[in-house]
Design a protein around this motif. Structure first.
Motif, PDB file in Angstrom:
ATOM      1  N   MET A   1       0.821  -1.180   0.000  1.00 32.81           N
ATOM      2  CA  MET A   1       0.000   0.000   0.000  1.00 32.81           C
ATOM      3  C   MET A   1       0.874   1.256   0.000  1.00 32.81           C
ATOM      4  N   LEU A   2       1.809   1.349   0.937  1.00 35.05           N
ATOM      5  CA  LEU A   2       2.686   2.510   0.988  1.00 35.05           C
ATOM      6  C   LEU A   2       3.556   2.602  -0.263  1.00 35.05           C
ATOM      7  N   GLU A   3       3.960   1.472  -0.763  1.00 38.41           N
ATOM      8  CA  GLU A   3       4.770   1.455  -1.978  1.00 38.41           C
ATOM      9  C   GLU A   3       3.991   2.064  -3.149  1.00 38.41           C
ATOM     10  N   ASN A   4       2.695   1.777  -3.247  1.00 39.47           N
ATOM     11  CA  ASN A   4       1.860   2.329  -4.317  1.00 39.47           C
ATOM     12  C   ASN A   4       1.782   3.851  -4.215  1.00 39.47           C
ATOM     13  N   ILE A   5       1.638   4.355  -3.001  1.00 40.77           N
ATOM     14  CA  ILE A   5       1.583   5.804  -2.810  1.00 40.77           C
ATOM     15  C   ILE A   5       2.915   6.428  -3.208  1.00 40.77           C
ATOM     16  N   LEU A   6       4.003   5.787  -2.814  1.00 45.11           N
ATOM     17  CA  LEU A   6       5.327   6.300  -3.174  1.00 45.11           C
ATOM     18  C   LEU A   6       5.520   6.327  -4.686  1.00 45.11           C
ATOM     19  N   GLU A   7       5.101   5.266  -5.343  1.00 45.18           N
ATOM     20  CA  GLU A   7       5.281   5.179  -6.790  1.00 45.18           C
ATOM     21  C   GLU A   7       4.408   6.177  -7.543  1.00 45.18           C
ATOM     22  N   SER A   8       3.233   6.499  -7.000  1.00 44.53           N
ATOM     23  CA  SER A   8       2.336   7.419  -7.697  1.00 44.53           C
ATOM     24  C   SER A   8       2.779   8.871  -7.576  1.00 44.53           C
ATOM     25  N   ALA A   9       3.656   9.161  -6.609  1.00 40.86           N
ATOM     26  CA  ALA A   9       4.160  10.520  -6.374  1.00 40.86           C
ATOM     27  C   ALA A   9       3.014  11.500  -6.113  1.00 40.86           C
ATOM     28  N   ALA A  10       1.944  11.013  -5.521  1.00 40.20           N
ATOM     29  CA  ALA A  10       0.793  11.862  -5.222  1.00 40.20           C
ATOM     30  C   ALA A  10       1.114  12.784  -4.055  1.00 40.20           C
ATOM     31  N   ASN A  11       0.532  13.975  -4.078  1.00 37.55           N
ATOM     32  CA  ASN A  11       0.702  14.933  -3.000  1.00 37.55           C
ATOM     33  C   ASN A  11      -0.441  14.723  -2.014  1.00 37.55           C
ATOM     34  N   VAL A  12      -0.201  13.877  -1.020  1.00 39.15           N
ATOM     35  CA  VAL A  12      -1.254  13.542  -0.059  1.00 39.15           C
ATOM     36  C   VAL A  12      -0.721  13.676   1.360  1.00 39.15           C
ATOM     37  N   GLN A  13      -1.630  13.874   2.289  1.00 39.28           N
ATOM     38  CA  GLN A  13      -1.293  13.844   3.701  1.00 39.28           C
ATOM     39  C   GLN A  13      -1.772  12.518   4.245  1.00 39.28           C
ATOM     40  N   LEU A  14      -0.956  11.935   5.084  1.00 38.28           N
ATOM     41  CA  LEU A  14      -1.300  10.640   5.639  1.00 38.28           C
ATOM     42  C   LEU A  14      -1.273  10.689   7.154  1.00 38.28           C
ATOM     43  N   VAL A  15      -2.170   9.957   7.733  1.00 41.80           N
ATOM     44  CA  VAL A  15      -2.110   9.687   9.154  1.00 41.80           C
ATOM     45  C   VAL A  15      -1.797   8.206   9.235  1.00 41.80           C
ATOM     46  N   ILE A  16      -0.626   7.901   9.803  1.00 35.32           N
ATOM     47  CA  ILE A  16      -0.202   6.500   9.792  1.00 35.32           C
ATOM     48  C   ILE A  16       0.196   6.059  11.197  1.00 35.32           C
ATOM     49  N   ARG A  17       0.114   4.761  11.373  1.00 38.95           N
ATOM     50  CA  ARG A  17       0.527   4.155  12.631  1.00 38.95           C
ATOM     51  C   ARG A  17       2.049   3.992  12.632  1.00 38.95           C
ATOM     52  N   ALA A  18       2.595   3.817  13.799  1.00 43.28           N
ATOM     53  CA  ALA A  18       4.043   3.629  13.929  1.00 43.28           C
ATOM     54  C   ALA A  18       4.514   2.421  13.114  1.00 43.28           C
ATOM     55  N   ASN A  19       3.722   1.350  13.105  1.00 39.99           N
ATOM     56  CA  ASN A  19       4.092   0.156  12.336  1.00 39.99           C
ATOM     57  C   ASN A  19       4.173   0.454  10.845  1.00 39.99           C
ATOM     58  N   ASP A  20       3.241   1.282  10.371  1.00 43.40           N
ATOM     59  CA  ASP A  20       3.262   1.652   8.956  1.00 43.40           C
ATOM     60  C   ASP A  20       4.491   2.499   8.631  1.00 43.40           C
ATOM     61  N   LEU A  21       4.851   3.380   9.548  1.00 45.45           N
ATOM     62  CA  LEU A  21       6.034   4.206   9.354  1.00 45.45           C
ATOM     63  C   LEU A  21       7.292   3.337   9.336  1.00 45.45           C
ATOM     64  N   GLN A  22       7.317   2.354  10.201  1.00 44.23           N
ATOM     65  CA  GLN A  22       8.440   1.432  10.234  1.00 44.23           C
ATOM     66  C   GLN A  22       8.527   0.639   8.922  1.00 44.23           C
ATOM     67  N   GLU A  23       7.398   0.211   8.406  1.00 46.44           N
ATOM     68  CA  GLU A  23       7.365  -0.511   7.135  1.00 46.44           C
ATOM     69  C   GLU A  23       7.897   0.370   6.007  1.00 46.44           C
ATOM     70  N   LEU A  24       7.492   1.621   5.997  1.00 49.89           N
ATOM     71  CA  LEU A  24       7.971   2.566   4.993  1.00 49.89           C
ATOM     72  C   LEU A  24       9.489   2.713   5.071  1.00 49.89           C
ATOM     73  N   ALA A  25       9.991   2.842   6.282  1.00 49.18           N
ATOM     74  CA  ALA A  25      11.443   2.959   6.460  1.00 49.18           C
ATOM     75  C   ALA A  25      12.160   1.724   5.932  1.00 49.18           C
ATOM     76  N   ARG A  26      11.623   0.549   6.206  1.00 45.74           N
ATOM     77  CA  ARG A  26      12.235  -0.699   5.708  1.00 45.74           C
ATOM     78  C   ARG A  26      12.248  -0.739   4.181  1.00 45.74           C
ATOM     79  N   ILE A  27      11.147  -0.322   3.560  1.00 44.64           N
ATOM     80  CA  ILE A  27      11.067  -0.313   2.098  1.00 44.64           C
ATOM     81  C   ILE A  27      12.136   0.597   1.516  1.00 44.64           C
ATOM     82  N   ILE A  28      12.262   1.787   2.080  1.00 42.51           N
ATOM     83  CA  ILE A  28      13.246   2.743   1.571  1.00 42.51           C
ATOM     84  C   ILE A  28      14.663   2.219   1.780  1.00 42.51           C
TER      85      ILE A  28
END
Length: 98
Positions: free
Chosen positions: A1-28
């Motif tokens: 899910m986060l990967e799709n948002i990153l790939e779309s380069a959309a200008n969005v605001q997100l409210v995310i959980r700590a686990n989601d933020l950690q997942e994003l960091a791992r992907i990067i």
């Protein structure tokens, strides 16, 4: 899910959980690591150096390199009539990853 948002380069605001933020960091981190490691490994895998150069990089004598060859710790490759070391192997030993 986060990967799709990153790939779309959309200008969005997100409210995310700590686990989601950690997942994003791992992907990067994984993407950057894979790009860096694959480029460096490819270059180093095809680069051969002399025993003298390997010894200098590792801070070891030729006799230590010979002992390591005998034990299978760092094995040179025959290139023509000379023995050479893969730079990638030497760097792994230097980093303690052999």
């Amino acid at each position: 899910m986060l990967e799709n948002i990153l790939e779309s380069a959309a200008n969005v605001q997100l409210v995310i959980r700590a686990n989601d933020l950690q997942e994003l960091a791992r992907i990067i981190i994984d993407k950057v690591r894979n790009e860096f490691v694959s480029e460096e490994d490819h270059k180093n895998q095809n680069t051969f150096i002399t025993g003298t150069a390997a010894g200098k990089i590792l801070g070891k004598t030729r006799s230590t390199l010979w002992r390591w060859e005998q034990t299978g710790y760092l094995i040179p490759v025959r290139v023509g009539k000379t023995l050479k070391y893969r730079l990638s192997d030497v760097l792994k030993v230097k980093e303690g990853r052999s």
